[in-house]
Design a protein around this motif. Structure first.
Motif, PDB file in Angstrom:
ATOM      1  N   ASP A 209      13.585   4.498  -0.117  1.00 18.55           N
ATOM      2  CA  ASP A 209      13.732   5.943  -0.013  1.00 18.55           C
ATOM      3  C   ASP A 209      12.886   6.706  -1.028  1.00 18.55           C
ATOM      4  N   GLN A 210      12.346   6.017  -2.026  1.00 19.22           N
ATOM      5  CA  GLN A 210      11.449   6.669  -2.971  1.00 19.22           C
ATOM      6  C   GLN A 210      10.071   6.927  -2.357  1.00 19.22           C
ATOM      7  N   PHE A 211       9.846   6.349  -1.186  1.00 20.01           N
ATOM      8  CA  PHE A 211       8.585   6.559  -0.474  1.00 20.01           C
ATOM      9  C   PHE A 211       8.828   7.248   0.863  1.00 20.01           C
ATOM     10  N   GLU A 212       9.878   8.044   0.901  1.00 26.73           N
ATOM     11  CA  GLU A 212      10.209   8.793   2.112  1.00 26.73           C
ATOM     12  C   GLU A 212      10.377  10.265   1.756  1.00 26.73           C
ATOM     13  N   ILE A 213       9.777  11.140   2.550  1.00 29.59           N
ATOM     14  CA  ILE A 213       9.998  12.577   2.404  1.00 29.59           C
ATOM     15  C   ILE A 213      10.264  13.153   3.788  1.00 29.59           C
ATOM     16  N   LYS A 214      11.185  14.090   3.853  1.00 27.99           N
ATOM     17  CA  LYS A 214      11.555  14.718   5.120  1.00 27.99           C
ATOM     18  C   LYS A 214      10.918  16.098   5.221  1.00 27.99           C
TER      19      LYS A 214
ATOM     20  N   ALA B  52       0.815  -1.225   0.000  1.00 29.20           N
ATOM     21  CA  ALA B  52       0.000   0.000   0.000  1.00 29.20           C
ATOM     22  C   ALA B  52       0.842   1.266   0.000  1.00 29.20           C
ATOM     23  N   TYR B  53       2.093   1.178  -0.480  1.00 38.14           N
ATOM     24  CA  TYR B  53       2.933   2.374  -0.555  1.00 38.14           C
ATOM     25  C   TYR B  53       2.556   3.192  -1.785  1.00 38.14           C
ATOM     26  N   LEU B  54       2.438   4.495  -1.601  1.00 34.50           N
ATOM     27  CA  LEU B  54       2.073   5.368  -2.709  1.00 34.50           C
ATOM     28  C   LEU B  54       2.718   6.728  -2.507  1.00 34.50           C
ATOM     29  N   ARG B  55       3.202   7.315  -3.605  1.00 33.34           N
ATOM     30  CA  ARG B  55       3.741   8.670  -3.552  1.00 33.34           C
ATOM     31  C   ARG B  55       3.216   9.460  -4.747  1.00 33.34           C
ATOM     32  N   VAL B  56       2.762  10.667  -4.480  1.00 35.86           N
ATOM     33  CA  VAL B  56       2.290  11.580  -5.521  1.00 35.86           C
ATOM     34  C   VAL B  56       3.135  12.840  -5.437  1.00 35.86           C
ATOM     35  N   LEU B  57       3.878  13.127  -6.500  1.00 38.17           N
ATOM     36  CA  LEU B  57       4.750  14.292  -6.554  1.00 38.17           C
ATOM     37  C   LEU B  57       4.326  15.158  -7.734  1.00 38.17           C
ATOM     38  N   LEU B  58       3.892  16.384  -7.454  1.00 35.97           N
ATOM     39  CA  LEU B  58       3.474  17.315  -8.496  1.00 35.97           C
ATOM     40  C   LEU B  58       4.440  18.486  -8.552  1.00 35.97           C
ATOM     41  N   LEU B  59       4.687  18.986  -9.767  1.00 42.74           N
ATOM     42  CA  LEU B  59       5.683  20.023  -9.994  1.00 42.74           C
ATOM     43  C   LEU B  59       5.032  21.326 -10.442  1.00 42.74           C
ATOM     44  N   VAL B  60       5.644  22.448 -10.068  1.00 43.04           N
ATOM     45  CA  VAL B  60       5.167  23.764 -10.479  1.00 43.04           C
ATOM     46  C   VAL B  60       5.394  23.929 -11.979  1.00 43.04           C
ATOM     47  N   PRO B  61       4.375  24.365 -12.732  1.00 46.91           N
ATOM     48  CA  PRO B  61       4.568  24.576 -14.172  1.00 46.91           C
ATOM     49  C   PRO B  61       5.734  25.520 -14.455  1.00 46.91           C
ATOM     50  N   VAL B  62       6.471  25.218 -15.515  1.00 45.52           N
ATOM     51  CA  VAL B  62       7.612  25.999 -16.000  1.00 45.52           C
ATOM     52  C   VAL B  62       8.819  25.875 -15.063  1.00 45.52           C
ATOM     53  N   LEU B  63       8.646  26.213 -13.778  1.00 46.65           N
ATOM     54  CA  LEU B  63       9.776  26.189 -12.848  1.00 46.65           C
ATOM     55  C   LEU B  63      10.256  24.772 -12.555  1.00 46.65           C
ATOM     56  N   GLY B  64       9.329  23.816 -12.474  1.00 46.27           N
ATOM     57  CA  GLY B  64       9.708  22.433 -12.215  1.00 46.27           C
ATOM     58  C   GLY B  64      10.015  22.119 -10.772  1.00 46.27           C
ATOM     59  N   THR B  65       9.771  23.066  -9.858  1.00 46.31           N
ATOM     60  CA  THR B  65       9.984  22.799  -8.429  1.00 46.31           C
ATOM     61  C   THR B  65       8.762  22.088  -7.861  1.00 46.31           C
ATOM     62  N   ARG B  66       8.899  21.569  -6.650  1.00 45.94           N
ATOM     63  CA  ARG B  66       7.802  20.806  -6.052  1.00 45.94           C
ATOM     64  C   ARG B  66       6.622  21.707  -5.692  1.00 45.94           C
ATOM     65  N   ALA B  67       5.445  21.318  -6.154  1.00 50.03           N
ATOM     66  CA  ALA B  67       4.212  22.006  -5.764  1.00 50.03           C
ATOM     67  C   ALA B  67       3.526  21.248  -4.646  1.00 50.03           C
TER      68      ALA B  67
ATOM     69  N   LYS C 201      -1.155   3.366   6.019  1.00 51.17           N
ATOM     70  CA  LYS C 201      -1.811   3.667   7.288  1.00 51.17           C
ATOM     71  C   LYS C 201      -1.776   5.166   7.604  1.00 51.17           C
ATOM     72  N   SER C 202      -0.615   5.766   7.461  1.00 50.48           N
ATOM     73  CA  SER C 202      -0.478   7.194   7.723  1.00 50.48           C
ATOM     74  C   SER C 202       0.064   7.880   6.484  1.00 50.48           C
ATOM     75  N   PHE C 203      -0.097   9.199   6.434  1.00 43.60           N
ATOM     76  CA  PHE C 203       0.380   9.929   5.264  1.00 43.60           C
ATOM     77  C   PHE C 203       1.137  11.179   5.709  1.00 43.60           C
ATOM     78  N   LYS C 204       1.914  11.709   4.767  1.00 46.97           N
ATOM     79  CA  LYS C 204       2.663  12.951   4.970  1.00 46.97           C
ATOM     80  C   LYS C 204       2.544  13.762   3.690  1.00 46.97           C
ATOM     81  N   LEU C 205       2.255  15.034   3.837  1.00 48.86           N
ATOM     82  CA  LEU C 205       2.044  15.906   2.690  1.00 48.86           C
ATOM     83  C   LEU C 205       2.843  17.187   2.870  1.00 48.86           C
ATOM     84  N   LEU C 206       3.632  17.559   1.871  1.00 48.48           N
ATOM     85  CA  LEU C 206       4.396  18.801   1.886  1.00 48.48           C
ATOM     86  C   LEU C 206       3.846  19.753   0.828  1.00 48.48           C
TER      87      LEU C 206
END
Length: 282
Positions: free
Chosen positions: A266-271, A80-95, A103-108
């Motif tokens: 580590d592809q399913f880890e965010i700090k 049940a591991y899942l990661r959703v990473l969306l990027l800012v248009p043009v800039l390409g930084t994390r949105a 069981k638990s989630f983390k959102l930045l």
């Protein structure tokens, strides 16, 4: 009433002409449930490049607002591991960066220097529907699962009209369709509908899934189209996710898809940076 009943008084209106599907397939409930389960079991991981458009509002608000399209990635690894990473248009930084272990989630949200953490279950819904977004919405919508052991299944049949979308004129095809109901074990004389999977008869692939909450209300409607075969597995490359109670929808367009690739922990880890404000979500 006599003239009306005998047909002396009639009114004719024009409706779009449909044609019957040239080829349809039929199978048993057991075989259909087995096919759904086999397709889900064949996918151990997913790495998808996506474009996601979110729309909020609806009839109750009297308007629909559509955000800009975000490019990004969706990673999945069973169970049940899942990661959703969306990027800012043009800039390409994390949105937006969201991850779960089931069981638990983390959102930045970097633009706000904000982090949200909590369980995958929403116990106190927010008036802002998008704040109720959890990774399960993506997981349950994108991966159509068969019944779990002990769950009850039944099947009904109906018809649906499909617009093949030809340029010069509409090509409407009427075809049989199947609906598989997945229900909980009876509680006395009561059973609860958990999910309904709608399947087309021309390819025996899901084109819609309705997911119900504990109160019997539709929590999520997912619509599937533009199937492509990846390593022998059919997968929809356009998925529309509607959340009627939260008044928003997400259109997920998959531009590149890799199945069953090894994904590291580590592809399913965010700090969470120390400078971020952290909010616990219930």
């Amino acid at each position: 009433m006599a003239p009306a009943l005998t047909g002396c008084l009639t009114h004719t209106r024009t409706v779009p002409r449909t044609r019957l599907a040239p080829v349809v397939m039929s199978t048993s409930l057991d075989q259909m449930a087995k096919q759904i389960g086999t397709r889900f079991a064949s996918i151990d991981s997913m790495n998808a490049s996506v474009e996601i458009v979110a729309s909020t509002g609806g009839g109750l608000q009297g308007e629909i607002k559509q955000s800009v399209s975000f490019r990004g990635y969706i990673l999945m690894r069973k169970p049940a591991y899942l990661r959703v990473l969306l990027l800012v248009p043009v800039l390409g930084t994390r949105a937006l960066d969201m991850v779960t272990d089931g069981k638990s989630f983390k959102l930045l949200i970097p633009s706000r220097h904000q982090a949200m953490v909590g369980t995958n279950q929403v116990t106190k819904p927010s008036k802002n529907g998008l704040e109720n977004l959890r990774p399960d919405v993506f997981f349950d919508s994108m991966f159509v699962q068969g019944p779990d052991p002990g769950q009850i299944i039944s099947m009904t049949s109906d018809t649906r009209v499909v617009d093949l979308g030809k340029k010069r004129k509409k090509d409407l095809v009427e075809e049989p369709a199947y609906a598989i109901q997945i229900m909980s074990q009876p509680d006395g004389q009561t059973v609860r509908t958990l999910r309904v999977i709608h399947i087309g008869s021309t390819d025996l692939l899901p084109y819609q899934q309705d997911i119900y909450d504990a109160g019997g209300n539709v929590a999520t409607k997912a619509f599937y189209s533009n199937y492509q075969y990846v390593d022998g597995t059919p997968f929809p490359t356009t998925i529309l996710i509607e959340r009627p109670q939260d008044h928003y929808s997400l259109t997920v367009s998959i531009t590149k898809l890799t199945l069953n690739q090894k994904l590291e922990d580590d592809q399913f880890e965010i700090k969470v940076p120390d400078t971020y404000r952290t909010q616990t979500m219930n």
